[in-house]
Design a protein around this motif. Structure first.
Motif, mmCIF file in Angstrom:
data_model
loop_
_atom_site.group_PDB
_atom_site.id
_atom_site.type_symbol
_atom_site.label_atom_id
_atom_site.label_comp_id
_atom_site.label_asym_id
_atom_site.label_seq_id
_atom_site.Cartn_x
_atom_site.Cartn_y
_atom_site.Cartn_z
ATOM 1 N N ASP A 269 0.869 -1.085 0.021
ATOM 2 C CA ASP A 269 -0.002 -0.189 -0.023
ATOM 3 C C ASP A 269 1.010 1.201 -0.038
ATOM 4 O O ASP A 269 1.429 1.406 1.049
ATOM 5 C CB ASP A 269 -1.034 0.267 1.197
ATOM 6 C CG ASP A 269 -1.790 1.207 1.167
ATOM 7 O OD1 ASP A 269 -1.705 1.905 0.185
ATOM 8 O OD2 ASP A 269 -2.667 1.156 2.396
ATOM 9 N N SER A 272 -2.236 5.050 1.028
ATOM 10 C CA SER A 272 -2.625 5.624 2.142
ATOM 11 C C SER A 272 -1.896 6.488 2.962
ATOM 12 O O SER A 272 -2.056 7.484 3.544
ATOM 13 C CB SER A 272 -3.009 4.332 3.143
ATOM 14 O OG SER A 272 -4.044 3.431 2.496
ATOM 15 N N ALA A 273 -0.529 6.052 2.798
ATOM 16 C CA ALA A 273 0.614 7.070 3.627
ATOM 17 C C ALA A 273 0.427 8.898 2.887
ATOM 18 O O ALA A 273 0.794 9.501 3.721
ATOM 19 C CB ALA A 273 1.885 6.647 3.394
ATOM 20 N N PHE A 275 -2.186 10.403 2.440
ATOM 21 C CA PHE A 275 -3.260 11.027 3.168
ATOM 22 C C PHE A 275 -3.030 10.965 4.591
ATOM 23 O O PHE A 275 -3.510 11.875 5.298
ATOM 24 C CB PHE A 275 -4.437 10.176 2.810
ATOM 25 C CG PHE A 275 -4.997 10.053 1.322
ATOM 26 C CD1 PHE A 275 -5.468 11.413 0.713
ATOM 27 C CD2 PHE A 275 -4.812 9.208 0.454
ATOM 28 C CE1 PHE A 275 -5.762 11.560 -0.440
ATOM 29 C CE2 PHE A 275 -5.112 9.235 -0.828
ATOM 30 C CZ PHE A 275 -5.661 10.337 -1.375
ATOM 31 N N THR A 276 -2.316 10.076 5.175
ATOM 32 C CA THR A 276 -2.264 9.937 6.721
ATOM 33 C C THR A 276 -0.945 10.326 7.180
ATOM 34 O O THR A 276 -0.798 10.699 8.357
ATOM 35 C CB THR A 276 -2.417 8.297 7.110
ATOM 36 O OG1 THR A 276 -1.491 7.507 6.454
ATOM 37 C CG2 THR A 276 -3.844 8.025 6.778
ATOM 38 N N ASP A 277 0.011 10.417 6.452
ATOM 39 C CA ASP A 277 1.397 10.773 6.919
ATOM 40 C C ASP A 277 1.686 12.404 6.737
ATOM 41 O O ASP A 277 1.439 12.805 5.751
ATOM 42 C CB ASP A 277 2.568 10.136 5.968
ATOM 43 C CG ASP A 277 3.965 10.266 6.778
ATOM 44 O OD1 ASP A 277 4.196 11.230 7.708
ATOM 45 O OD2 ASP A 277 4.782 9.582 6.570
ATOM 46 N N PRO A 278 1.865 13.030 7.796
ATOM 47 C CA PRO A 278 1.852 14.378 7.934
ATOM 48 C C PRO A 278 3.216 14.924 7.014
ATOM 49 O O PRO A 278 2.873 16.028 6.391
ATOM 50 C CB PRO A 278 2.038 14.815 9.429
ATOM 51 C CG PRO A 278 1.737 13.631 10.292
ATOM 52 C CD PRO A 278 1.961 12.475 9.271
ATOM 53 N N ASN A 281 2.055 16.301 3.782
ATOM 54 C CA ASN A 281 0.922 17.508 3.709
ATOM 55 C C ASN A 281 1.654 18.701 4.329
ATOM 56 O O ASN A 281 0.881 19.656 4.775
ATOM 57 C CB ASN A 281 -0.299 17.172 4.482
ATOM 58 C CG ASN A 281 -1.041 16.006 4.016
ATOM 59 O OD1 ASN A 281 -1.542 15.990 2.779
ATOM 60 N ND2 ASN A 281 -1.158 14.781 4.572
#
Length: 286
Positions: A269, A272-273, A275-278, A281
């Motif tokens: 995967d 997913s990282a 969207f979830t790993d700061p 962003n």
């Protein structure tokens, strides 16, 4: 007086001459093995040697063992051995690398993805000749596994060892064997073993064939193997001279293996990282 002298009775002459059976120092046949016990091997010294005299770690899987455990390929057989590992469905280790990302190179080649003593993959040999043809019990009489380096005997080789398949040979005794096995998920395997004596004690031919259609729980994974093997043995009597004996053998095999092997690990995967790993962003980390 004269003492009577009697001569002991002369034992009757024994006209029965014991027949001496001379075995080739370079041949070990599966029909010599008794049940699970094998007494000789070529794996230790390249010549026929008693296992008790071999100074190496050698395991022998006989015909009887292969039949009783229904071990038809290397994935099913190696799980019964000491310090032996093999990947694939039913194997005992993943065999897809130790890095962050798993490799899929060996998924369709379990015969080359083995591990002995935790070191490396073993060399696959047939009659002690290096081969990439996968092991299948339909034309194999026994399997010898030598654990450890063997380059002093067979040239450059794997430090893990070798596993050798002894191919079936024609025999001077007729036999016909037909097997059919039905397994899980619709798996069907059929094999035939035909041996015919053409000239008594001189010429024999043997034909082996297999049609193995294996299915798995994971759909559409499958493996379909269709192989045909033939061998002939000729011991011409006119070439025998005293103790000298001539034996000629020839083998031929053809076949096709198709498959889509099941994956034994979950898919990676990499979404997913995001969207979830700061870190993905962070405006300060363009």
């Amino acid at each position: 007086f004269a003492a009577a002298q009697t001569n002991p009775a002369t034992p009757p002459a024994n006209n029965t001459q014991d027949e001496t059976l001379v075995l080739s120092p370079f041949v070990v046949e599966a029909n010599e093995d008794a049940s699970y016990e094998a007494k000789n091997t070529l794996a230790g010294t390249r010549i026929r040697t008693d296992l008790k005299d071999v100074g190496a770690a050698v395991s022998v899987f006989t015909t009887k063992f292969l039949e009783d455990t229904n071990s038809t390929n290397i994935e099913q057989l190696f799980v019964y051995g000491t310090a032996l590992e093999v990947n694939g469905q039913g194997g005992n280790y993943l065999g897809q690398g130790n890095g962050v990302f798993l490799t899929s190179t060996d998924i369709n080649q379990p015969s080359s993805s083995t591990r002995i003593r935790g070191l490396d993959n073993a060399d696959n040999t047939r009659n002690f000749f290096l081969s990439s043809i996968p092991l299948d019990s339909y034309n194999v009489g026994r399997v010898d596994v030598q654990r450890g380096p063997h380059s002093i005997l067979f040239g450059i080789g794997s430090p893990a060892g070798i596993y050798n398949s002894s191919l079936n040979t024609a025999r001077f005794k007729d036999h016909d064997v037909l097997k059919n096995t039905v397994g899980s998920f619709g798996s069907v395997r059929s094999s035939v073993d035909l041996n015919k004596v053409l000239v008594p004690k001189q010429l024999a031919i043997r034909i082996d064939g297999v049609d193995d259609d294996t299915k798995y729980r994971e759909d559409p994974a499958y493996k379909h193997s269709k192989r045909l093997y033939g061998t002939v043995k000729w011991d011409p009597a006119f070439l025998n001279r005293g103790s000298a004996h001539t034996s000629l053998t020839a083998n031929f095999e053809t076949g096709r293996i198709d498959g889509n092997s099941p994956r034994n690990s979950p898919p990676g995967d990499a979404i997913s990282a995001f969207f979830t790993d700061p870190a993905f962003n962070d405006p300060a980390n363009p």
